[in-house]
Each structure stands twice: as structure tokens, then as C-alpha cells.
Design a protein around this motif. Structure first.
Motif, PDB file in Angstrom:
ATOM      1  N   TYR A 131       0.967  -1.243  -0.291  1.00  0.00           N
ATOM      2  CA  TYR A 131      -0.540   0.223   0.105  1.00  0.00           C
ATOM      3  C   TYR A 131       0.853   1.224  -0.074  1.00  0.00           C
ATOM      4  O   TYR A 131       0.403   2.264  -0.329  1.00  0.00           O
ATOM      5  CB  TYR A 131      -1.201   0.037   1.271  1.00  0.00           C
ATOM      6  N   ARG A 132       2.085   1.505  -0.020  1.00  0.00           N
ATOM      7  CA  ARG A 132       2.982   2.550   0.756  1.00  0.00           C
ATOM      8  C   ARG A 132       1.982   3.916   1.093  1.00  0.00           C
ATOM      9  O   ARG A 132       2.335   4.578   0.948  1.00  0.00           O
ATOM     10  CB  ARG A 132       3.610   2.796  -0.921  1.00  0.00           C
ATOM     11  N   ALA A 133       1.545   2.974   2.379  1.00  0.00           N
ATOM     12  CA  ALA A 133       0.464   4.729   3.201  1.00  0.00           C
ATOM     13  C   ALA A 133       1.217   4.955   4.411  1.00  0.00           C
ATOM     14  O   ALA A 133       2.215   3.955   4.622  1.00  0.00           O
ATOM     15  CB  ALA A 133      -0.744   4.083   3.483  1.00  0.00           C
ATOM     16  N   PRO A 134       2.111   5.922   4.672  1.00  0.00           N
ATOM     17  CA  PRO A 134       2.972   6.561   5.231  1.00  0.00           C
ATOM     18  C   PRO A 134       2.733   6.040   7.253  1.00  0.00           C
ATOM     19  O   PRO A 134       3.440   6.263   8.127  1.00  0.00           O
ATOM     20  CB  PRO A 134       2.854   8.272   5.670  1.00  0.00           C
ATOM     21  N   ASN A 135       1.199   5.986   7.447  1.00  0.00           N
ATOM     22  CA  ASN A 135       0.709   5.893   8.612  1.00  0.00           C
ATOM     23  C   ASN A 135      -0.163   4.275   8.492  1.00  0.00           C
ATOM     24  O   ASN A 135      -0.923   3.939   7.417  1.00  0.00           O
ATOM     25  CB  ASN A 135      -0.354   6.183   8.914  1.00  0.00           C
ATOM     26  N   VAL A 136       0.137   3.065   9.263  1.00  0.00           N
ATOM     27  CA  VAL A 136      -0.526   1.644   9.734  1.00  0.00           C
ATOM     28  C   VAL A 136      -1.289   1.934  11.026  1.00  0.00           C
ATOM     29  O   VAL A 136       0.002   2.533  11.894  1.00  0.00           O
ATOM     30  CB  VAL A 136       0.489   0.361   9.028  1.00  0.00           C
ATOM     31  N   ARG A 137      -2.367   1.701  11.411  1.00  0.00           N
ATOM     32  CA  ARG A 137      -2.538   1.205  12.863  1.00  0.00           C
ATOM     33  C   ARG A 137      -2.917  -0.200  12.964  1.00  0.00           C
ATOM     34  O   ARG A 137      -4.073  -0.830  12.052  1.00  0.00           O
ATOM     35  CB  ARG A 137      -3.409   1.518  12.977  1.00  0.00           C
ATOM     36  N   HIS A 138      -2.948  -1.585  13.838  1.00  0.00           N
ATOM     37  CA  HIS A 138      -3.165  -2.520  13.662  1.00  0.00           C
ATOM     38  C   HIS A 138      -3.956  -2.386  14.775  1.00  0.00           C
ATOM     39  O   HIS A 138      -3.530  -2.901  15.950  1.00  0.00           O
ATOM     40  CB  HIS A 138      -1.938  -3.003  14.132  1.00  0.00           C
ATOM     41  N   LEU A 139      -5.045  -3.552  15.355  1.00  0.00           N
ATOM     42  CA  LEU A 139      -5.661  -3.149  16.126  1.00  0.00           C
ATOM     43  C   LEU A 139      -6.134  -4.772  16.489  1.00  0.00           C
ATOM     44  O   LEU A 139      -6.260  -6.114  15.140  1.00  0.00           O
ATOM     45  CB  LEU A 139      -7.286  -2.850  15.924  1.00  0.00           C
ATOM     46  N   ALA A 140      -6.025  -5.411  17.437  1.00  0.00           N
ATOM     47  CA  ALA A 140      -6.073  -7.126  18.190  1.00  0.00           C
ATOM     48  C   ALA A 140      -7.332  -6.670  18.757  1.00  0.00           C
ATOM     49  O   ALA A 140      -7.646  -6.196  19.774  1.00  0.00           O
ATOM     50  CB  ALA A 140      -4.515  -7.084  19.039  1.00  0.00           C
ATOM     51  N   VAL A 141      -7.789  -7.738  17.640  1.00  0.00           N
ATOM     52  CA  VAL A 141      -9.613  -7.734  18.884  1.00  0.00           C
ATOM     53  C   VAL A 141     -10.109  -9.120  19.159  1.00  0.00           C
ATOM     54  O   VAL A 141      -9.437  -9.977  18.475  1.00  0.00           O
ATOM     55  CB  VAL A 141     -10.622  -7.275  17.269  1.00  0.00           C
ATOM     56  N   VAL A 142     -11.122  -9.351  20.361  1.00  0.00           N
ATOM     57  CA  VAL A 142     -11.654 -10.270  20.801  1.00  0.00           C
ATOM     58  C   VAL A 142     -13.007 -10.111  20.557  1.00  0.00           C
ATOM     59  O   VAL A 142     -13.634  -9.656  21.029  1.00  0.00           O
ATOM     60  CB  VAL A 142     -11.369 -10.424  22.509  1.00  0.00           C
ATOM     61  N   PHE A 143     -13.822 -11.483  19.913  1.00  0.00           N
ATOM     62  CA  PHE A 143     -15.159 -11.573  19.935  1.00  0.00           C
ATOM     63  C   PHE A 143     -15.511 -11.884  21.065  1.00  0.00           C
ATOM     64  O   PHE A 143     -15.068 -13.333  21.089  1.00  0.00           O
ATOM     65  CB  PHE A 143     -15.119 -12.678  18.329  1.00  0.00           C
ATOM     66  N   GLY A 144     -16.788 -11.191  21.286  1.00  0.00           N
ATOM     67  CA  GLY A 144     -17.466 -11.710  22.683  1.00  0.00           C
ATOM     68  C   GLY A 144     -18.504 -12.536  22.464  1.00  0.00           C
ATOM     69  O   GLY A 144     -18.397 -13.446  22.765  1.00  0.00           O
ATOM     70  N   THR A 145     -18.931 -13.031  20.940  1.00  0.00           N
ATOM     71  CA  THR A 145     -19.772 -13.903  20.485  1.00  0.00           C
ATOM     72  C   THR A 145     -19.674 -14.186  19.417  1.00  0.00           C
ATOM     73  O   THR A 145     -19.026 -13.523  18.429  1.00  0.00           O
ATOM     74  CB  THR A 145     -21.475 -13.208  21.001  1.00  0.00           C
ATOM     75  N   ALA A 146     -20.122 -15.646  19.258  1.00  0.00           N
ATOM     76  CA  ALA A 146     -19.700 -16.151  17.207  1.00  0.00           C
ATOM     77  C   ALA A 146     -20.304 -14.790  16.723  1.00  0.00           C
ATOM     78  O   ALA A 146     -20.305 -15.018  15.315  1.00  0.00           O
ATOM     79  CB  ALA A 146     -19.974 -17.393  17.217  1.00  0.00           C
ATOM     80  N   ASP A 147     -21.834 -15.112  17.057  1.00  0.00           N
ATOM     81  CA  ASP A 147     -22.911 -13.680  15.633  1.00  0.00           C
ATOM     82  C   ASP A 147     -22.545 -12.536  16.017  1.00  0.00           C
ATOM     83  O   ASP A 147     -22.146 -12.117  14.857  1.00  0.00           O
ATOM     84  CB  ASP A 147     -23.847 -13.264  16.846  1.00  0.00           C
ATOM     85  N   GLY A 148     -21.492 -12.608  17.115  1.00  0.00           N
ATOM     86  CA  GLY A 148     -21.325 -10.955  16.329  1.00  0.00           C
ATOM     87  C   GLY A 148     -19.925 -10.526  16.250  1.00  0.00           C
ATOM     88  O   GLY A 148     -19.621  -9.800  15.313  1.00  0.00           O
ATOM     89  N   VAL A 158      -5.254  -0.693   9.492  1.00  0.00           N
ATOM     90  CA  VAL A 158      -6.204   0.337   8.935  1.00  0.00           C
ATOM     91  C   VAL A 158      -4.578   0.849   7.685  1.00  0.00           C
ATOM     92  O   VAL A 158      -3.384   1.797   8.919  1.00  0.00           O
ATOM     93  CB  VAL A 158      -6.570   1.176   9.527  1.00  0.00           C
ATOM     94  N   TYR A 159      -4.211   1.357   6.667  1.00  0.00           N
ATOM     95  CA  TYR A 159      -3.141   1.946   5.957  1.00  0.00           C
ATOM     96  C   TYR A 159      -3.647   2.631   5.940  1.00  0.00           C
ATOM     97  O   TYR A 159      -4.780   3.025   5.364  1.00  0.00           O
ATOM     98  CB  TYR A 159      -2.813   0.932   4.931  1.00  0.00           C
ATOM     99  N   ALA A 160      -3.351   4.368   5.703  1.00  0.00           N
ATOM    100  CA  ALA A 160      -3.663   6.198   5.731  1.00  0.00           C
ATOM    101  C   ALA A 160      -2.679   6.856   5.158  1.00  0.00           C
ATOM    102  O   ALA A 160      -1.455   6.467   6.235  1.00  0.00           O
ATOM    103  CB  ALA A 160      -5.010   6.636   6.156  1.00  0.00           C
ATOM    104  N   ASP A 161      -2.981   7.558   4.141  1.00  0.00           N
ATOM    105  CA  ASP A 161      -1.816   9.218   4.433  1.00  0.00           C
ATOM    106  C   ASP A 161      -3.073   9.806   5.608  1.00  0.00           C
ATOM    107  O   ASP A 161      -2.233  10.236   6.149  1.00  0.00           O
ATOM    108  CB  ASP A 161      -2.594   9.784   3.122  1.00  0.00           C
ATOM    109  N   LYS A 162      -3.936  10.173   5.564  1.00  0.00           N
ATOM    110  CA  LYS A 162      -4.694  11.262   6.957  1.00  0.00           C
ATOM    111  C   LYS A 162      -5.664   9.802   6.626  1.00  0.00           C
ATOM    112  O   LYS A 162      -6.610   9.012   6.505  1.00  0.00           O
ATOM    113  CB  LYS A 162      -4.730  12.235   6.560  1.00  0.00           C
ATOM    114  N   GLY A 163      -6.406  10.371   8.062  1.00  0.00           N
ATOM    115  CA  GLY A 163      -7.922  10.128   8.318  1.00  0.00           C
ATOM    116  C   GLY A 163      -8.269   8.306   9.349  1.00  0.00           C
ATOM    117  O   GLY A 163      -8.824   7.920   9.362  1.00  0.00           O
ATOM    118  N   ILE A 164      -6.229   8.514   9.944  1.00  0.00           N
ATOM    119  CA  ILE A 164      -6.777   6.701   9.989  1.00  0.00           C
ATOM    120  C   ILE A 164      -7.210   6.696  11.606  1.00  0.00           C
ATOM    121  O   ILE A 164      -7.390   5.897  11.766  1.00  0.00           O
ATOM    122  CB  ILE A 164      -5.161   6.766  11.110  1.00  0.00           C
TER     123      ILE A 164
END
Length: 161
Positions: A17-34, A131-137
Motif C-alpha cells: 500500500y505504501r501508506a505512511p501510516n498504519v494502525r494494527h488493532l487486535a480484537v477479541v470477539f465477544g460472541t460468534a454471532d457478533g 488500517v493503512y492511510a495517508d491521513k484519516g487513520i
């Protein structure tokens, strides 16, 4: 020769992507449906409802952001993937990195108990969203956080790059 459907492949698999910014988010699902609702929203094609996972299709113009998701073995189990299907994945994926740490040289200060994410004493991570972005991350992160909250999931770790 098989032609690949680039709309079924995440963009980061075939392109950088060559975007200057990246944010990695680690997520835990509360339920299978969710968890299933979150993934469904991310691939719905409805940008107003949720950020969309970026596919590998060619762009006319660079998008405002790019989003990709990776699921862990516990994440697939949390979503309700049958055990018979889980067994089709490589053993190393099923076991996770902490079980292979010594064989990979992750000992001493690099041992799993010192990891910021995936630490055996920490939460079991189900997915990583990047999430990769120039701005708006921050805006895209807020939209994802709202999606998580609405679907009983929690971001347990965040790392910028």
C-alpha cells in the motif's frame, strides 16, 4: 490457467500500500454471532455502514484508506468453525506462536511472556485488523471501534507503525 478473482483476495496479499501510516488493532470477539456480524459488515460493500476490507482489484485512484484482516485459530474457533475444518489448517497455525516459541528462538527477553501481544497471560486474540492511510487513520479507527462495540467485541491492543 485459472484466472484469479481479485475481488476475493485481500489487497495486501498482492500489493503493497505504501501508506505512511498504519494502525494494527487486535480484537477479541465477544460472541460468534457478533464476530460474524463484524466480518459481514467489513465485506458488505456498504462504506457508510463500516470501513471495507480492501481487495486486490486495480485502483483508478488511491483510496482514502486500506483495510485488511487476519484471523487466528482461536478466532476461527470463536466464529464457530467446525473442528473438522480446523484440522485442515497446518498444525503450527492451530497451535499458535507461543507453543513454537523455543523452536523459533523466542526465548529469554524474546520469550512469549515478554510479548506485548500474544502473551500467554494476556487475552486470546481472535483477529488483527490493519488500517493503512495517508491521513484519516483516527476516523477509520473510530468507525471500527464503533463496529466492535455494537457487536460485543473489544480491541485489546493497538500498535501504530
Amino acid at each position: 490457467m485459472t484466472t484469479l478473482d481479485l475481488t476475493d483476495i485481500q489487497g495486501n496479499i498482492l500489493r503493497g500500500y505504501r501508506a505512511p501510516n498504519v494502525r494494527h488493532l487486535a480484537v477479541v470477539f465477544g460472541t460468534a454471532d457478533g464476530g460474524r456480524e463484524i466480518i459481514s459488515a467489513l465485506v458488505s460493500g456498504d462504506e457508510k455502514a463500516a470501513p471495507q476490507i480492501t481487495n486486490a482489484s486495480t485502483w483508478e485512484t488511491t483510496p482514502e484508506y486500506c483495510l485488511n484482516i487476519g484471523l487466528t485459530a482461536p478466532g476461527l474457533q470463536a466464529l464457530g468453525l467446525p473442528d473438522a475444518w480446523m484440522k485442515l489448517f497446518p498444525t503450527s497455525f492451530q497451535l499458535g506462536p507461543t507453543r513454537k516459541a523455543n523452536a523459533l528462538g523466542d526465548s529469554g527477553s524474546s520469550a512469549p511472556e515478554n510479548w506485548s501481544l500474544g502473551n500467554p497471560a494476556g487475552p486470546e486474540v481472535h483477529a488483527i485488523l490493519s488500517v493503512y492511510a495517508d491521513k484519516g487513520i483516527d476516523r477509520q479507527t473510530a468507525r471500527l471501534q464503533s463496529l466492535f462495540t455494537r457487536n460485543d467485541a473489544q480491541c485489546v491492543y493497538q500498535q501504530d507503525g
